[in-house]
Scaffold this active site. Structure first.
Site, PDB file in Angstrom:
ATOM      1  N   THR A  52       0.847  -1.179   0.000  1.00 21.32           N
ATOM      2  CA  THR A  52       0.000   0.000   0.000  1.00 21.32           C
ATOM      3  C   THR A  52       0.890   1.240   0.000  1.00 21.32           C
ATOM      4  OG1 THR A  52      -0.092   0.090   2.429  1.00 21.32           O
ATOM      5  CG2 THR A  52      -1.774  -1.231   1.305  1.00 21.32           C
ATOM      6  N   GLU A  66      -5.807  -4.164  -1.543  1.00 19.57           N
ATOM      7  CA  GLU A  66      -6.224  -5.353  -0.804  1.00 19.57           C
ATOM      8  C   GLU A  66      -7.298  -6.169  -1.517  1.00 19.57           C
ATOM      9  OE1 GLU A  66      -5.020  -2.254   2.375  1.00 19.57           O
ATOM     10  OE2 GLU A  66      -5.848  -2.302   0.348  1.00 19.57           O
ATOM     11  N   LYS A 119     -17.172  15.913   9.816  1.00 17.28           N
ATOM     12  CA  LYS A 119     -18.123  15.745  10.909  1.00 17.28           C
ATOM     13  C   LYS A 119     -18.432  17.129  11.480  1.00 17.28           C
ATOM     14  CE  LYS A 119     -15.972  11.280  11.869  1.00 17.28           C
ATOM     15  NZ  LYS A 119     -14.899  11.425  10.864  1.00 17.28           N
ATOM     16  N   TRP A 124     -22.758  14.452   9.061  1.00 14.29           N
ATOM     17  CA  TRP A 124     -21.676  14.168   8.123  1.00 14.29           C
ATOM     18  C   TRP A 124     -21.863  14.967   6.840  1.00 14.29           C
ATOM     19  CZ3 TRP A 124     -20.761   8.118   8.051  1.00 14.29           C
ATOM     20  CH2 TRP A 124     -20.200   7.738   9.277  1.00 14.29           C
TER      21      TRP A 124
END
Length: 549
Positions: free
Chosen positions: A187, A331, A443, A448
């Site tokens: 990654t 992944e 937030k 949100w």
């Protein structure tokens, strides 16, 4: 009761043998920047892969499970390495040439690479790293480049073509366990050290089959795929293996990734498919707008790695090129979803499906998990963190020489699902819409705000080239959005006008008060917006911010 079916391992070597025989006349074309590109048939690629395997084993002493790294552009030699290294039982380790040097050093040492195959143009990069890479014993150089950069670096240096010369193209590929490691990618390490994902022969084989299904890329030997997505980025989205499985011709850009040469190779070589991140297509759009080229051979473009702005899709629609949104990550090998609308819809009816991340294929099982750990319904409304599992989904990270796999709690659930870090909703018929990364969602006052929604709305403005929105601290609301905007050359729109433009589609309480204009949005090594850089620049007072009342 057991079945009566044969138990034949799913191996990369079987993809190799199939491609070089059944599809031996298909081609890998590598752009050279000269009058004629390099062209090799799959039969030739397969034979050269056999020569490479002999050289790695007999000359360099590569054994089963040894890691062989590649520091290479997308080209025919890299395809040969993709096939030879896993098929002989070693592990292909693709190195991201755009990572910072300290991360590359960490990755090579963590993987304990013994050999590095490198394109000559990248020798200055590798030479700076070698003093810090104690496990690397051999460097194999392909193509033009100043070899003197490796003088005194303590490794044996070999010429790629000299290693292959005179060797047999036939290699007795071993019958491996399909669960054995075939390849590994790390990654990008945006937070903490990069993490190693190790793909098995089985996962690569099954992933390749899914890439070739009609609900995914669905290409055949009549197609040519322009593979712009780097081979160091999640195995080029699985395309080198998938193309060899079905005879899809490959067009490889090598180091010629700028918009002008990409436009030239599309017009000249007439690929029917292409794959790359949104920033590539934004640059190409600017190029063909200024200097028109014929792109209409491309019947389908797979676009992923970051959210594709709807305005970009619309612009390519007008050019006769259809962008198809996809989602995935290192992944997930990376195929997770593709946004093919259901059958029987008009263009207007298809649009809401096209702007999603797409529908989950067989092999990727998703679920949404709420803040309290509850599993949320697929109703297109309930937003939670996406978790997935399946035969080409990582169940752990590589633990290095300890041999113990790593399963950090923030990445894997207690029952083995991968936590993607993406927040979104899933429709009843399995279409995923991501609203943000969990770390990027804003937030504000207990609610949100989606940074992605704000970015897409901003990039629909005709004078906006790029826009990135991040959360910044706010005394009253906890967090509020900061909009960073890149205007087209000569653009004159101001913050107030952009805020009014956003107000046409975004709720008023979500509109940013803080605005700044920048020359370019910072990017990660794989072309994604690097929002941590913007947050740091804001915190350090490096941005010229306008605050609207």
């Amino acid at each position: 009761m057991l079945s009566t079916m044969q138990d034949v391992p799913l191996l990369v070597s079987r993809i190799l043998r199939h491609g070089m025989t059944i599809h031996g006349n298909s081609q890998v074309t590598t752009w050279t920047g000269e009058a004629e590109p390099d062209r090799r048939t799959f039969a030739e690629i397969g034979a050269r892969a056999g020569c490479l395997a002999h050289a790695l084993r007999d000359e360099l002493g590569v054994q089963q499970d040894d890691r062989v790294a590649t520091l290479m552009w997308n080209n025919a030699e890299h395809v040969e390495a993709y096939l030879a290294i896993p098929s002989m039982g070693a592990v292909l380790h693709t190195l991201n040439l755009r990572l910072p040097p300290e991360q590359l050093v960490f990755i090579v040492n963590h993987a304990a690479d013994r050999v590095v195959l490198v394109n000559g143009t990248l020798l200055p990069l590798l030479a700076r790293l070698l003093p810090h890479l104690p496990t690397v014993e051999h460097v194999v150089v392909s193509g033009v480049g100043d070899r003197s950069a490796l003088d005194g670096r303590g490794v044996r240096v070999h010429e790629y073509e000299e290693l292959l010369a005179g060797r047999s193209g036939h290699y007795d590929w071993p019958e491996l366990d399909e669960r054995q490691a075939a390849a590994m990618c790390y990654t990008s390490g945006t937070t903490g050290d990069p993490k190693g994902v190790v793909y098995s022969h089985r996962s690569i084989y099954l992933h390749s089959m899914q890439v070739n299904m009609s609900e995914s890329m669905g290409l055949t030997d009549k197609d040519t795929s322009l593979i712009v997505v780097p081979q160091f980025h999640v195995n080029a989205w699985g395309l080198p293996h998938a193309t060899f499985m079905t005879g899809i011709n490959m067009l490889m850009p090598d180091r010629f990734l700028q918009p002008a040469p990409l436009a030239d190779m599309i017009e000249r070589e007439r690929p029917t498919h292409a794959a790359a991140v949104p920033t590539i297509w934004q640059g190409l759009l600017a190029e063909v707008t200024a200097h028109p080229r014929d792109l209409t051979s491309m019947q389908q473009v797979t676009i992923g790695g970051a959210a594709c702005p709807p305005a970009l899709m619309e612009a390519y629609d007008r050019l006769g090129v259809r962008l198809c949104h996809a989602w995935g990550m290192t992944e997930t090998s990376p195929l997770g979803t593709m946004a093919h609308p259901p059958a029987g819809l008009s263009a207007d009816e298809e649009w809401p499906y096209r702007v999603t991340q797409g529908r989950f294929p067989t092999g990727v099982e998703p679920r949404l998990v709420g803040p309290g750990g509850d599993i949320l319904p697929w109703d297109g409304k309930s937003a939670g963190e996406l978790e997935v599992r399946g035969p080409w989904i990582a169940g752990a990270y590589y633990g290095g020489q300890s041999g113990e796999p790593l399963r950090p709690e923030d990445k894997f659930s207690s029952d083995g699902w991968l936590k993607t870090g993406d927040v979104g909703v899933i429709s009843p018929d399995g279409f995923l819409t991501l609203t943000d990364r969990a770390k990027d969602v804003i937030k504000s006052g207990g609610e949100w705000i989606s940074s992605v929604e704000l970015e897409n709305a901003l990039m629909a403005h005709p004078e906006v080239v790029e826009a990135a929105v991040v959360a910044v601290p706010d005394e009253k609301w906890g967090e509020r959005p900061l909009a960073t905007v890149v205007l087209e050359e000569g653009g004159t729109v101001d913050c107030a006008a952009l805020r009014a433009f956003l107000g046409q589609s975004i709720a008023s309480w979500q509109l940013p008060e803080r605005w700044t204009f920048i020359e370019a949005v910072p990017k990660t090594s794989v072309g994604k917006f690097d929002k941590k850089v913007i947050r740091r620049q804001y915190a350090d007072g490096e941005l010229d911010v306008t605050v609207l009342g």
